[in-house]
Design a protein around this motif. Structure first.
Motif, PDB file in Angstrom:
ATOM      1  N   GLN A   1      87.275 -49.720  84.217  1.00 54.07           N
ATOM      2  CA  GLN A   1      87.664 -48.320  84.426  1.00 54.07           C
ATOM      3  C   GLN A   1      89.160 -48.111  84.265  1.00 54.07           C
ATOM      4  N   THR A   2      89.906 -49.205  84.147  1.00 55.96           N
ATOM      5  CA  THR A   2      91.367 -49.089  84.151  1.00 55.96           C
ATOM      6  C   THR A   2      91.888 -48.606  82.804  1.00 55.96           C
ATOM      7  N   THR A   3      92.608 -47.488  82.830  1.00 57.40           N
ATOM      8  CA  THR A   3      93.249 -46.993  81.615  1.00 57.40           C
ATOM      9  C   THR A   3      94.755 -46.844  81.801  1.00 57.40           C
ATOM     10  N   TYR A  21      95.236 -40.023  86.866  1.00 58.50           N
ATOM     11  CA  TYR A  21      95.448 -41.402  87.328  1.00 58.50           C
ATOM     12  C   TYR A  21      94.442 -41.875  88.383  1.00 58.50           C
ATOM     13  N   ARG A  67      91.427 -43.184  90.252  1.00 59.38           N
ATOM     14  CA  ARG A  67      90.274 -44.000  89.867  1.00 59.38           C
ATOM     15  C   ARG A  67      90.410 -44.644  88.483  1.00 59.38           C
ATOM     16  N   HIS A  68      91.569 -44.531  87.873  1.00 60.23           N
ATOM     17  CA  HIS A  68      91.757 -45.176  86.569  1.00 60.23           C
ATOM     18  C   HIS A  68      93.042 -45.986  86.483  1.00 60.23           C
ATOM     19  N   THR A  69      93.723 -46.145  87.625  1.00 59.56           N
ATOM     20  CA  THR A  69      95.026 -46.803  87.592  1.00 59.56           C
ATOM     21  C   THR A  69      95.003 -48.097  88.391  1.00 59.56           C
TER      22      THR A  69
END
Ligand SMILES: [Zn+2]
Ligand SMILES: [Zn+2]
Length: 418
Positions: A41-43, A232, A234-236
């Motif tokens: 999930q990390t972007t 950011y 839930r994706h950081t």
């Protein structure tokens, strides 16, 4: 451009030999059991580097007196390593450069010498084409501006990070980072909180621990801000560590190999990471942060020496496929004076995937890029080496699967040939 010349050389498959050239036969194994799908999930990634806090004033303090917010609020949400180290040079510029490059860096600590290996943001810009504003390097000290780009061939100013600072104040640093994050979709940030080191060198104990407490507050504020921001939340992934510690017996100074200088705090928070974990094994070091961040973001770091920290992952069977480890002991080199080729063989079938094989020279230039069907790779594919190039000029082989337009499917680490 190195890539263009490399690709033009791909066409030349003539065998030349006669110059003591060799054929390298490489055998290495990729685990056949790992899935090629990565559900990460990390972007976005943010790396917080606190400059010069000794871990006895941070995570190893039984009372966590100066890091109450990180310890009580953030730690339950993430992964703490009690075995995280700077085993290189324990000063500011080398420490930050090692974190950013995934390689040990040992330049002077004054900002006059840039890192000599590519930094994670240079790889990111080179491989994805994002603009400099997608990367923020925020610094209190002037000398860290030397980390905007490296002197590695094929990288440099066109792949530079956007630099904010010197700010001369950790609070201003955070304020300016948040403004940047709110204005630009920022894929990757590094922020350096230098208050603890500055105050310690001034021989001010209260200033030193007060600056650690301030960095603690600012880090917690940053995390909470990220959770309130739709881009950011839930994706950081957030990494919190230090560039170096301080002497075990002298909190004013640092720079040697004592335990106080080497042992660093480490906390990782993010949607793909375990929460509520405190671990003393496996040991990890500063080189591993960039490699792990790159793995999450789907970019390759061909020159990095660190390892992907799979122990952080919530689903440890779901390691990003481009981070698959290759067993170096399975690598075999067979010289041949008559051939100008390199033969590559996978120990396990690579399925139906198509692979891009890239050879790099000692200066970091791409020599050849060749596409190979997985079936051929498993059977022992032959890569051409540019004519006349000595065998020992090839230092890296990078393999990454081609999956349509999905550019996240990179393999690492790169194979060290020599
Ligand atoms: Zn210092
Ligand atoms: Zn020391």
């Amino acid at each position: 451009m190195p890539t263009d010349s490399g690709q033009s050389k791909v066409a030349s498959r003539a065998t030349r030999g006669l110059l003591g050239l060799s054929m390298l036969v490489l055998f290495f194994a990729l685990s056949p059991t790992r899935q090629m799908a990565w559900a990460g999930q990390t972007t976005h990634v943010i790396i917080v580097v606190i400059d010069g806090p000794r871990d006895s004033e941070c995570f190893e303090d039984p009372q966590h007196l100066y890091v109450p917010r990180i310890w009580n609020t953030l730690r339950p949400l993430g992964y703490v390593s009690h075995s995280f180290y700077n085993t290189g040079v324990t000063t500011t510029v080398p420490g930050h450069s090692t974190v950013a490059s995934g390689t040990w860096q040992s330049m002077p600590d004054d900002g006059t010498v840039r890192p000599d290996r590519p930094l994670i943001w240079e790889y990111l810009r080179d491989q994805t084409g994002v603009p400099d504003r997608s990367i923020a390097l925020v610094t209190y000290k002037t000398k860290l501006r030397a980390l905007s780009y490296s002197t590695a061939a094929g990288y440099g100013p066109p792949d530079s990070s956007y630099v904010i600072g010197p700010t001369w104040d950790d609070g201003i640093s955070l304020q300016r980072l948040l403004t940047h994050l709110a204005t630009y979709q920022t894929t990757l940030s590094m922020i350096s909180f230098a208050g603890p080191d500055v105050m310690a060198h001034q021989e001010d104990w209260n200033g030193y621990v007060g600056a650690i407490a301030r960095a603690d507050s600012l880090t917690a504020f940053l995390w909470n801000w990220l959770q309130s921001h739709s881009v950011y939340a839930r994706h950081t992934a957030l990494f919190v560590t230090a560039d170096h510690g301080r002497h075990t017996t002298d909190w004013i100074n640092h720079g040697d190999a004592c335990a106080g200088c080497r042992h660093l705090p480490f906390l990782a928070l993010g949607p793909d990471f375990l929460s509520g974990v405190e671990a003393s094994a496996p040991p990890a070091d500063q080189r591993d942060i960039a490699v792990t961040a790159a793995g999450l973001l789907g970019i390759a770091m061909p020159y990095a020496q660190g390892r992907f920290m799979s122990e952080l992952l919530r689903d440890q069977s779901d390691v990003p496929p481009w981070t698959l480890d290759v067993d170096p002991s399975a690598l075999r080199v067979c010289p041949s004076p008559a051939r100008d080729e390199i033969s590559v063989r996978l120990g396990a079938p690579a399925g139906g995937a198509r692979w891009l094989a890239t050879l790099y020279d000692v200066q970091g230039r791409r020599l050849t890029v060749q596409e190979i069907p997985g079936s051929r790779l498993a059977g022992g594919a032959v890569l051409s080496r540019p004519p006349g190039l000595p065998e020992d000029a090839v230092t890296y082989l990078e393999l990454r699967p081609v999956q349509g337009s999905d550019s996240r499917r990179w393999t690492r680490p790169v194979i060290w040939l020599r």
